[in-house]
Scaffold this motif. Structure first.
Motif, mmCIF file in Angstrom:
data_model
loop_
_atom_site.group_PDB
_atom_site.id
_atom_site.type_symbol
_atom_site.label_atom_id
_atom_site.label_comp_id
_atom_site.label_asym_id
_atom_site.label_seq_id
_atom_site.Cartn_x
_atom_site.Cartn_y
_atom_site.Cartn_z
ATOM 1 N N GLU A 180 2.009 15.092 -1.917
ATOM 2 C CA GLU A 180 0.886 14.996 -0.982
ATOM 3 C C GLU A 180 0.462 13.545 -0.757
ATOM 4 N N VAL A 181 0.501 12.745 -1.813
ATOM 5 C CA VAL A 181 0.178 11.324 -1.653
ATOM 6 C C VAL A 181 1.231 10.638 -0.783
ATOM 7 N N ARG A 184 0.726 11.337 2.839
ATOM 8 C CA ARG A 184 -0.343 10.500 3.401
ATOM 9 C C ARG A 184 0.123 9.054 3.566
ATOM 10 N N ASP A 185 0.954 8.582 2.638
ATOM 11 C CA ASP A 185 1.473 7.214 2.761
ATOM 12 C C ASP A 185 2.408 7.083 3.963
ATOM 13 N N GLU A 187 2.184 8.883 6.630
ATOM 14 C CA GLU A 187 1.280 8.912 7.789
ATOM 15 C C GLU A 187 0.661 7.537 8.021
ATOM 16 N N ARG A 188 0.271 6.854 6.932
ATOM 17 C CA ARG A 188 -0.295 5.509 7.080
ATOM 18 C C ARG A 188 0.734 4.547 7.669
ATOM 19 N N GLU A 191 0.972 5.248 11.300
ATOM 20 C CA GLU A 191 -0.144 4.675 12.050
ATOM 21 C C GLU A 191 0.054 3.175 12.244
ATOM 22 N N HIS A 254 0.930 3.620 -5.152
ATOM 23 C CA HIS A 254 0.884 5.038 -5.506
ATOM 24 C C HIS A 254 2.168 5.493 -6.196
ATOM 25 N N TYR A 468 4.670 21.474 2.772
ATOM 26 C CA TYR A 468 5.324 20.167 2.636
ATOM 27 C C TYR A 468 6.571 20.089 3.512
#
Length: 504
Positions: A180-181, A184-185, A187-188, A191, A254, A468
């Motif tokens: 999950e981390v 998100r990474d 996704e960052r 972006e 992370h 996932y």
């Protein structure tokens, strides 16, 4: 171009030899190694736009196109050696153009553009490619983690808090947290790519141009999603750099935490992760030692990546909000080193995760010795015996203390202390017999009863794995759309430029 003040007589010749060796040569080498293809694409896209808008007629544009094509075939940038005859790579290409078609025609290619907007466009083109490359590797790691989590959805491990055994869970549940981390990474990083994917071309030095240029057309031909709106922002707002390296810094910060857990879990004293022989090195003097050194390499390479990414943020700190050398050639080259180590970490981590296994005997031993299922005993006493949680917790604490003092284990040594503690606190006998007690304090029961959303039991784990895989598929589709757009625009640029050369 004049370099002298009208009131000062100066007979020195540019470039100063020390300046040439310490600044200009490294910048030139960086440009030829990292940005030659970007220069090539920008020249062609800008030329096509100048012709399509009527700023250059076909005859002029065709002469420039043929000369650019000739330069492309005649010069291999990787073989170039900086001599100081020209200031930088940009002026080298302009010099070559002038030698082929004359000063007047060659100089028209630079209409309505500046090295300011060219430089930032070069850096963005390079960063986009590197982000796409790194994101691809991150998706490979993500898939490896998802596969390992699914494969180990019932594989028991000891979960630690504050360095001490805390509760049993499954390796799949632990890996799901890391998954999950990483999602998100990614996704960052995506972006950051969205910010990078805005073209600065057409901003010229600062304020765009009086010529009727089409900034959106150049953005399209270069594969960008759109032009960056504000022209001052194009040459001053280096948030495309800071967002990229912030995303990288966080990703490897992370990942480093998970890597550190793996290091701890492979220690002799814990031993719940087994690393196969293919990833183990043997001591040169102590033949009994199995050293899982790839994990150490992962740790220090992740730290190097984080440090290099953070260096980019430090370079940008307290710089003026304007075009400045701090954000340009050599700084960008420094940042590329972060990508290099990042790729190594992602590759090695994906390989490691695909091969490691959990040692069930060591896990069982550690669970039994540490009494980490005792929380469920307290919970069960609330549900079965109708006690308050605080009463149940006190009974469970007395049982754990007794088992640890006797050097026993909870399933085999805990029932008698439990009966005594229960009777002492409640003044009655427990309803639980020894078989029920053993079941309640088993790690398998501990895991399966935790069937809430996000828990380690079978049902929430199946839901999680499906989510996932859905996220991974969405990343893959988005990456494919971006690659298709880049390929389509590259093909269109080639077609339009080739038409100017008359080769069609």
């Amino acid at each position: 171009m004049t370099r002298n003040s009208p009131n000062i007589s100066d007979t020195s010749v540019f470039p100063d030899p020390v300046y040439k060796d310490t600044v200009l040569r490294p910048l030139f080498d960086g440009a030829k190694n990292h940005h030659a293809e970007g220069f090539r694409r920008i020249d062609r896209a800008h030329l096509v736009m100048l012709h399509e808008t009527g700023i250059l007629d076909f005859e002029t544009a065709s002469k420039i196109a043929k000369a650019l094509d000739d330069i492309d075939h005649a010069i291999d940038p990787s073989t170039l050696v900086y001599t100081g005859e020209v200031e930088d790579f940009f002026f080298l290409i302009e010099k070559e153009l002038k030698s082929r078609i004359g000063v007047d025609v060659a100089g028209r290619l630079h209409t309505a553009r500046s090295r300011n907007d060219i430089d930032h466009t070069l850096f963005k083109l390079s960063l986009k490619d590197k982000i796409d490359w790194l994101s691809g590797k991150a998706r490979i790691l993500l898939e490896a983690l998802i596969n390992a989590a699914e494969r180990n959805d019932k594989t028991l491990i000891v979960a630690y808090t504050h360095g001490q055994p805390a509760q049993p869970t499954t390796f799949g549940h632990y890996l799901s947290a890391a998954i999950e981390v990483l999602i998100r990474d990614i996704e960052r990083l995506g972006e950051a790519r969205r910010i990078v994917d805005l073209s600065p071309m057409g901003a010229a030095a600062i304020t765009t141009s009086g010529f009727p240029i089409d900034r959106a057309r150049v953005a399209d031909l270069l594969g960008f999603s759109a032009p960056l709106r504000n022209s001052y922002s194009c040459i001053a707002a280096v948030d495309y750099t800071t967002s990229t390296y912030s995303a990288i810094e966080l990703m490897f910060l992370h990942l480093g935490r998970v890597i550190q857990d793996f290091q701890f879990w492979t220690s002799f004293e814990v031993g719940q992760i087994y690393v196969p022989n293919s990833l183990v090195q043997i001591s040169s003097i102590m033949p009994q030692k199995r050293n899982p050194v790839p994990i150490e390499h992962l740790r220090h390479l992740a730290s190097q990546t984080l440090g290099r990414a953070r260096t980019m943020l430090d370079i940008m700190h307290n710089t003026p909000f304007t075009d400045m050398n701090d954000s340009e050639g050599e700084s960008q080259g420094t940042g590329y080193e972060a990508f290099a180590t990042a790729g190594r970490v992602l590759d090695l981590f994906a390989s490691l995760v695909s091969q490691i296994t959990i040692d069930p005997a060591r896990v069982d031993q550690n669970i039994r010795r540490s009494c980490i299922t005792i929380t469920e005993l307290a919970d069960s006493l609330v549900r079965i015996e109708g006690l308050s949680f605080r009463q149940a917790h006190e009974i469970a604490a007395q049982v754990a203390k007794s088992v640890v003092a006797s050097h026993g284990d909870l399933p085999n040594s805990g029932y008698l202390p439990f009966r005594q503690a229960f009777a002492g606190l409640t003044q009655r006998e427990t309803k639980l017999d020894e078989e029920q007690f053993r079941h309640i304090v088993s790690p398998e029961h501990f895991v399966e009863v935790r069937a809430r959303f996000g828990g380690p039991a079978s049902d929430p784990m199946r839901e999680a794995i499906a989510a996932y895989r859905e996220a991974l598929l969405a990343f893959e589709k988005k990456a494919q759309r971006a690659a298709d757009h880049e390929a389509a625009m590259a093909a269109e640029l080639k077609l339009k430029f080739t038409a100017l050369t008359g080769a069609l």
